[in-house]
Design a protein around this motif. Structure first.
Motif, PDB file in Angstrom:
ATOM      1  N   THR A 118       0.802  -1.218   0.000  1.00  0.00           N
ATOM      2  CA  THR A 118       0.000   0.000   0.000  1.00  0.00           C
ATOM      3  C   THR A 118       0.838   1.272   0.000  1.00  0.00           C
ATOM      4  O   THR A 118       0.293   2.369   0.105  1.00  0.00           O
ATOM      5  CB  THR A 118      -0.937   0.022   1.222  1.00  0.00           C
ATOM      6  OG1 THR A 118      -0.148  -0.117   2.417  1.00  0.00           O
ATOM      7  CG2 THR A 118      -1.954  -1.108   1.164  1.00  0.00           C
ATOM      8  N   GLN A 119       2.151   1.143  -0.092  1.00  0.00           N
ATOM      9  CA  GLN A 119       3.013   2.325  -0.039  1.00  0.00           C
ATOM     10  C   GLN A 119       2.750   3.245  -1.232  1.00  0.00           C
ATOM     11  O   GLN A 119       2.614   2.796  -2.361  1.00  0.00           O
ATOM     12  CB  GLN A 119       4.493   1.922  -0.034  1.00  0.00           C
ATOM     13  CG  GLN A 119       5.437   3.114  -0.004  1.00  0.00           C
ATOM     14  CD  GLN A 119       6.888   2.715   0.152  1.00  0.00           C
ATOM     15  OE1 GLN A 119       7.484   2.919   1.196  1.00  0.00           O
ATOM     16  NE2 GLN A 119       7.477   2.140  -0.889  1.00  0.00           N
ATOM     17  N   HIS A 120       2.703   4.548  -0.969  1.00  0.00           N
ATOM     18  CA  HIS A 120       2.520   5.507  -2.054  1.00  0.00           C
ATOM     19  C   HIS A 120       3.281   6.790  -1.748  1.00  0.00           C
ATOM     20  O   HIS A 120       3.517   7.142  -0.593  1.00  0.00           O
ATOM     21  CB  HIS A 120       1.034   5.808  -2.282  1.00  0.00           C
ATOM     22  CG  HIS A 120       0.284   6.204  -1.048  1.00  0.00           C
ATOM     23  ND1 HIS A 120      -0.236   5.270  -0.169  1.00  0.00           N
ATOM     24  CD2 HIS A 120      -0.051   7.409  -0.541  1.00  0.00           C
ATOM     25  CE1 HIS A 120      -0.853   5.887   0.823  1.00  0.00           C
ATOM     26  NE2 HIS A 120      -0.749   7.199   0.627  1.00  0.00           N
ATOM     27  N   TYR A 121       3.687   7.483  -2.818  1.00  0.00           N
ATOM     28  CA  TYR A 121       4.404   8.740  -2.692  1.00  0.00           C
ATOM     29  C   TYR A 121       3.414   9.895  -2.793  1.00  0.00           C
ATOM     30  O   TYR A 121       2.440   9.833  -3.556  1.00  0.00           O
ATOM     31  CB  TYR A 121       5.454   8.874  -3.794  1.00  0.00           C
ATOM     32  CG  TYR A 121       6.573   7.848  -3.700  1.00  0.00           C
ATOM     33  CD1 TYR A 121       6.815   7.128  -2.527  1.00  0.00           C
ATOM     34  CD2 TYR A 121       7.400   7.590  -4.793  1.00  0.00           C
ATOM     35  CE1 TYR A 121       7.835   6.198  -2.455  1.00  0.00           C
ATOM     36  CE2 TYR A 121       8.428   6.673  -4.719  1.00  0.00           C
ATOM     37  CZ  TYR A 121       8.640   5.975  -3.550  1.00  0.00           C
ATOM     38  OH  TYR A 121       9.656   5.056  -3.473  1.00  0.00           O
ATOM     39  N   THR A 122       3.662  10.940  -2.029  1.00  0.00           N
ATOM     40  CA  THR A 122       2.718  12.049  -1.964  1.00  0.00           C
ATOM     41  C   THR A 122       3.407  13.395  -2.095  1.00  0.00           C
ATOM     42  O   THR A 122       4.584  13.544  -1.756  1.00  0.00           O
ATOM     43  CB  THR A 122       1.936  12.038  -0.633  1.00  0.00           C
ATOM     44  OG1 THR A 122       2.844  12.306   0.443  1.00  0.00           O
ATOM     45  CG2 THR A 122       1.256  10.716  -0.393  1.00  0.00           C
ATOM     46  N   LEU A 123       2.632  14.370  -2.571  1.00  0.00           N
ATOM     47  CA  LEU A 123       3.038  15.775  -2.579  1.00  0.00           C
ATOM     48  C   LEU A 123       1.893  16.556  -1.932  1.00  0.00           C
ATOM     49  O   LEU A 123       1.035  17.113  -2.606  1.00  0.00           O
ATOM     50  CB  LEU A 123       3.297  16.287  -4.000  1.00  0.00           C
ATOM     51  CG  LEU A 123       4.552  15.767  -4.726  1.00  0.00           C
ATOM     52  CD1 LEU A 123       4.305  14.382  -5.317  1.00  0.00           C
ATOM     53  CD2 LEU A 123       4.963  16.730  -5.828  1.00  0.00           C
ATOM     54  N   PRO A 124       1.844  16.587  -0.597  1.00  0.00           N
ATOM     55  CA  PRO A 124       0.718  17.222   0.097  1.00  0.00           C
ATOM     56  C   PRO A 124       0.789  18.746   0.050  1.00  0.00           C
ATOM     57  O   PRO A 124       1.840  19.347   0.281  1.00  0.00           O
ATOM     58  CB  PRO A 124       0.858  16.708   1.528  1.00  0.00           C
ATOM     59  CG  PRO A 124       2.318  16.421   1.685  1.00  0.00           C
ATOM     60  CD  PRO A 124       2.787  15.950   0.343  1.00  0.00           C
ATOM     61  N   MET A 125      -0.361  19.373  -0.242  1.00  0.00           N
ATOM     62  CA  MET A 125      -0.504  20.826  -0.247  1.00  0.00           C
ATOM     63  C   MET A 125      -1.366  21.233   0.934  1.00  0.00           C
ATOM     64  O   MET A 125      -2.409  20.626   1.178  1.00  0.00           O
ATOM     65  CB  MET A 125      -1.156  21.295  -1.547  1.00  0.00           C
ATOM     66  CG  MET A 125      -0.383  20.964  -2.801  1.00  0.00           C
ATOM     67  SD  MET A 125      -1.340  21.303  -4.321  1.00  0.00           S
ATOM     68  CE  MET A 125      -2.206  19.743  -4.541  1.00  0.00           C
ATOM     69  N   ASN A 126      -0.978  22.261   1.639  1.00  0.00           N
ATOM     70  CA  ASN A 126      -1.786  22.776   2.740  1.00  0.00           C
ATOM     71  C   ASN A 126      -2.956  23.554   2.157  1.00  0.00           C
ATOM     72  O   ASN A 126      -2.795  24.654   1.636  1.00  0.00           O
ATOM     73  CB  ASN A 126      -0.933  23.675   3.643  1.00  0.00           C
ATOM     74  CG  ASN A 126      -1.675  24.118   4.892  1.00  0.00           C
ATOM     75  OD1 ASN A 126      -2.900  24.199   4.906  1.00  0.00           O
ATOM     76  ND2 ASN A 126      -0.929  24.412   5.939  1.00  0.00           N
ATOM     77  N   THR A 127      -4.148  22.980   2.248  1.00  0.00           N
ATOM     78  CA  THR A 127      -5.320  23.558   1.586  1.00  0.00           C
ATOM     79  C   THR A 127      -5.868  24.795   2.298  1.00  0.00           C
ATOM     80  O   THR A 127      -6.847  25.382   1.842  1.00  0.00           O
ATOM     81  CB  THR A 127      -6.438  22.515   1.475  1.00  0.00           C
ATOM     82  OG1 THR A 127      -6.784  22.053   2.789  1.00  0.00           O
ATOM     83  CG2 THR A 127      -6.013  21.343   0.614  1.00  0.00           C
TER      84      THR A 127
END
Length: 529
Positions: A287-296
Motif C-alpha cells: 500500500t506504499q505511495h508517494y505524496t506531494l501534500p498541499m496545505n489547503t
C-alpha cells in the motif's frame, strides 16, 4: 490455501495451539497427513543466535519512546517491531490475528468490542500485563488536546472499561467492523501504566527484544527478551539498528557485510545490486505511495482549481519509468492502493495534460503560477530527481516550481506538517477507514493537507458501521473520488516495497506487505540460517 497459510502463521506465532491448528485444517478439507506436515513446517524451529545489524533509511533526531509521536524507522522497526506488542497483529498474509489479546469479538452492530488478554505476559520490567495497561495505552491518544498520530483512530471510542483484569471492553460511538485492524496501529502499542499514566519514557514493552541503548538519529540496540511469551519468534541474540539516510551508504554496507539487512533499495541500481550472490532482494506490492501534500488552508493551495492544475501538470507514467524504474504503478491522487479491498477500479485514471492544467489555472484567475516545493531524499528514494522532472513537466502548463532541497537529517521534523507544499510517502494502511482516518479526516494530527470536507466526513463515519459490503464499497468509491478531485494531495505513484538482506538471513516464505521489512516485523520473524 490462504486459509491454511493463515492457520500456519497463527500456529507459528503461538496464537493457536497445535490441536486448534489440526482441527481448523481438517475442517478446511485437508487430510490428517497433510495437516500434520503443515503443522510440522509451521513449528520447525529456526536457529537462534547472532547479532542482527539493520541499516535504516530515515530517522528523527528528536524522537522519543512516546508512541503518540512515532514517525521514524527506528520506532517502527525497533519499538513496534521489536520491543513492543499491540492487541492484534497483521499476519504475513494480511489477516488480523490476536497478539496480546488472546481473542476478540464484537456485538452484532460492531459497536462493542471485547478483547480477552493473554495471561502470564510480562513487561520487560517484570510487571504483569493487565487491563489497566491496555486502557491507559489507548487513553494516552484520546482527548481534544492529544497530539497523537492515532487521535483520529481512537476518536470514535466512547468508553473503555475493564470487565476483569484480563478483559477490556471498548464501547464505540458507532459501529466499526475494522476495529481489530485499528488495534494493530503502531501508535497503539501497549506499554505499562504507572500512577494512571502511560510509562513510556524507558521504552519498556512486552516484545521479543529489550531496549539496551538509544542514540536518537544514530543507533538503537536491543537484546532478546529471555521471557518472551510468544513461541517461535525473536531469534537474534542482539539487534543493532543503524541510521543510514543515504541509499548508497546502505547498499555498500550490505555488500561489504557491515550490515545484514536494509530497507529501500535504490531502484536505479537494483539490477546491478542484485547480481551480488550474497544479497537477496525482497520486493512486494503493498500500500506504499508517494505524496506531494498541499496545505489547503494556505494560498494558493486553498483554491481547488490550483490544486487540480498541479495534478494535471505531472507526468505519472514518466515518473514510474524513470524514478521507480517500473517497480510500482501510477497513482490517481487518492491513497487507496490496488491491494486494498475496496479499491475502485472504475475511476478514470488522471493523465498528464498541460492544457487541462492551464484551463484550471484560468478558472482560478491565475495566468501563471510560481510555487515552492520542499523535498529531500529523506522523503523517498529518488524524490529530488522526481521533483526536477516534475518541474520540467509543469513548465508546459505555465507553472514554475521552485525546488527547495532540504537536508536529509531533520526533514520530517522541519518539513512535515510545516511547509505549505512538500514531498513524502505513506506506507499505507490495510483498510480504507484506517488510511482515510489518519491522513484525511478533518482535525487528524497527520492530515498533512489540512483538508476538511463535510461530505467526506459523513461518509467516513457511515462506512465504518456499514455491514452491507456493496453499500460500503460504494461509500469508499465516493471517498476516493472526493480525495482525488477535491483533496490536497498529489499522489503520482504506488511504490513496491524493496528491501535487501544477506543470504545468511532466513524468513518464512510469505512476508508482510503492509509495511517495509516484513511489516516492520523483521526483528521478530527473521533469523540467521
Amino acid at each position: 490455501m490462504k486459509k491454511h497459510q493463515n492457520l500456519m502463521t497463527q500456529l507459528a506465532a503461538g496464537s493457536i495451539s497445535r490441536r486448534q491448528f489440526m482441527e481448523g485444517s481438517l475442517a478446511l478439507g485437508a487430510s490428517i497427513a497433510s495437516s500434520m506436515a503443515m503443522a510440522n513446517q509451521a513449528l520447525a524451529a529456526p536457529k537462534s543466535g547472532g547479532v542482527f545489524r539493520l541499516g535504516l533509511a530515515d530517522t528523527a533526531a528528536s524522537e522519543t519512546f512516546d508512541p503518540a509521536t512515532f514517525t521514524s524507522n527506528f520506532m517502527y522497526a525497533g519499538m513496534f517491531g521489536g520491543a513492543l506488542n499491540t492487541l492484534t497483529e497483521l499476519s504475513a498474509n494480511g489477516d488480523v490475528i490476536p497478539e496480546l489479546a488472546e481473542s476478540f469479538e464484537s456485538s452484532s452492530d460492531a459497536k462493542t468490542w471485547i478483547f480477552r488478554l493473554r495471561k502470564g505476559v510480562e513487561f520487560h520490567n517484570g510487571k504483569s500485563l493487565d487491563a489497566a495497561d491496555v486502557i491507559t495505552s489507548f487513553n494516552h491518544h484520546r482527548g481534544d488536546d492529544s497530539k497523537s498520530g492515532a487521535r483520529s483512530l481512537v476518536a470514535g471510542i466512547r468508553d473503555i472499561r475493564a470487565d476483569d483484569k484480563n478483559t477490556v471492553i471498548f464501547e464505540l460511538e458507532s459501529g466499526n467492523v475494522d476495529f481489530p485492524y485499528i488495534a494493530n496501529d503502531f501508535h497503539l502499542s501497549i506499554m505499562p501504566a504507572k500512577d494512571g499514566k502511560l510509562d513510556w519514557a524507558n521504552g519498556v514493552g512486552t516484545g521479543g527484544y529489550v531496549l539496551q541503548s538509544y542514540e536518537p538519529g544514530i543507533e538503537m540496540r536491543l537484546a532478546r527478551n529471555p521471557n518472551y511469551w510468544k513461541p517461535g519468534r525473536a531469534h537474534f541474540d542482539e539487534v543493532v539498528l543503524l541510521a543510514m539516510g543515504d541509499v548508497t551508504t546502505r547498499q555498500n554496507a550490505l555488500a561489504t557485510g557491515q550490515i545484514d539487512a536494509m530497507n529501500r533499495v535504490d531502484r536505479r541500481t537494483i539490477d546491478l545490486f542484485a547480481r551480488n550472490p550474497r544479497i537477496v532482494i525482497s520486493e512486494v506490492t503493498g500500500t506504499q505511495h508517494y505524496t506531494l501534500p498541499m496545505n489547503t488552508t494556505v494560498t494558493p493551495f486553498d483554491n481547488n482549481d490550483v490544486r487540480l492544475a498541479l495534478k494535471f501538470a505531472i507526468d505519472r507514467q514518466f515518473l514510474l519509468d524513470h524514478i521507480l524504474m517500473g517497480h510500482g504503478r501510477i497513482g490517481n491522487d487518492h491513497p487507496i492502493a490496488p491491494t486494498n479491498r475496496y479499491f475502485a477500479t472504475d475511476i478514470e485514471q488522471r493523465q498528464y495534460d498541460p492544457d487541462k492544467a492551464k484551463f484550471h489555472l484560468k478558472k482560478a484567475g491565475v495566468g501563471s503560477l510560481e510555487v515552492k516545493l520542499h523535498t529531500s531524499e529523506a522523503a523517498f528514494t529518488g524524490a529530488v530527481d522526481a521533483a526536477v522532472l516534475y518541474k520540467e513537466q509543469a513548465t508546459k502548463a505555465g507553472i514554475l516550481i521552485d525546488i527547495v532541497r532540504e537536508p536529509v537529517d531533520g526533514y520530517w521534523d522541519e518539513v512535515m506538517l510545516k511547509q505549505p507544499w512538500s514531498m513524502g510517502y505513506w506506507s499505507g494502511r490495510p483498510t480504507e477507514d484506517w488510511m482515510f482516518s489518519i491522513a484525511y479526516a478533518a482535525g487528524a494530527p497527520w492530515n498533512e493537507t489540512h483538508w476538511d470536507n463535510p461530505r467526506f466526513m459523513e461518509l467516513l463515519i457511515a462506512a465504518r458501521a456499514e455491514l452491507n459490503q456493496d453499500k460500503r464499497r460504494d461509500m469508499y468509491r465516493e471517498m476516493q473520488l472526493l480525495v482525488r478531485d477535491e483533496g490536497g494531495a498529489i499522489i503520482p505513484l504506488y511504490a513496491n516495497l524493496i528491501d535487501a538482506h544477506s543470504d545468511k538471513i532466513a524468513h518464512e516464505t510469505v512476508v508482510g506487505t503492509n509495511f517495509e521489512l516484513d511489516g516492520w516485523k523483521a526483528l521478530e520473524r527473521w533469523w540467521f540460517a
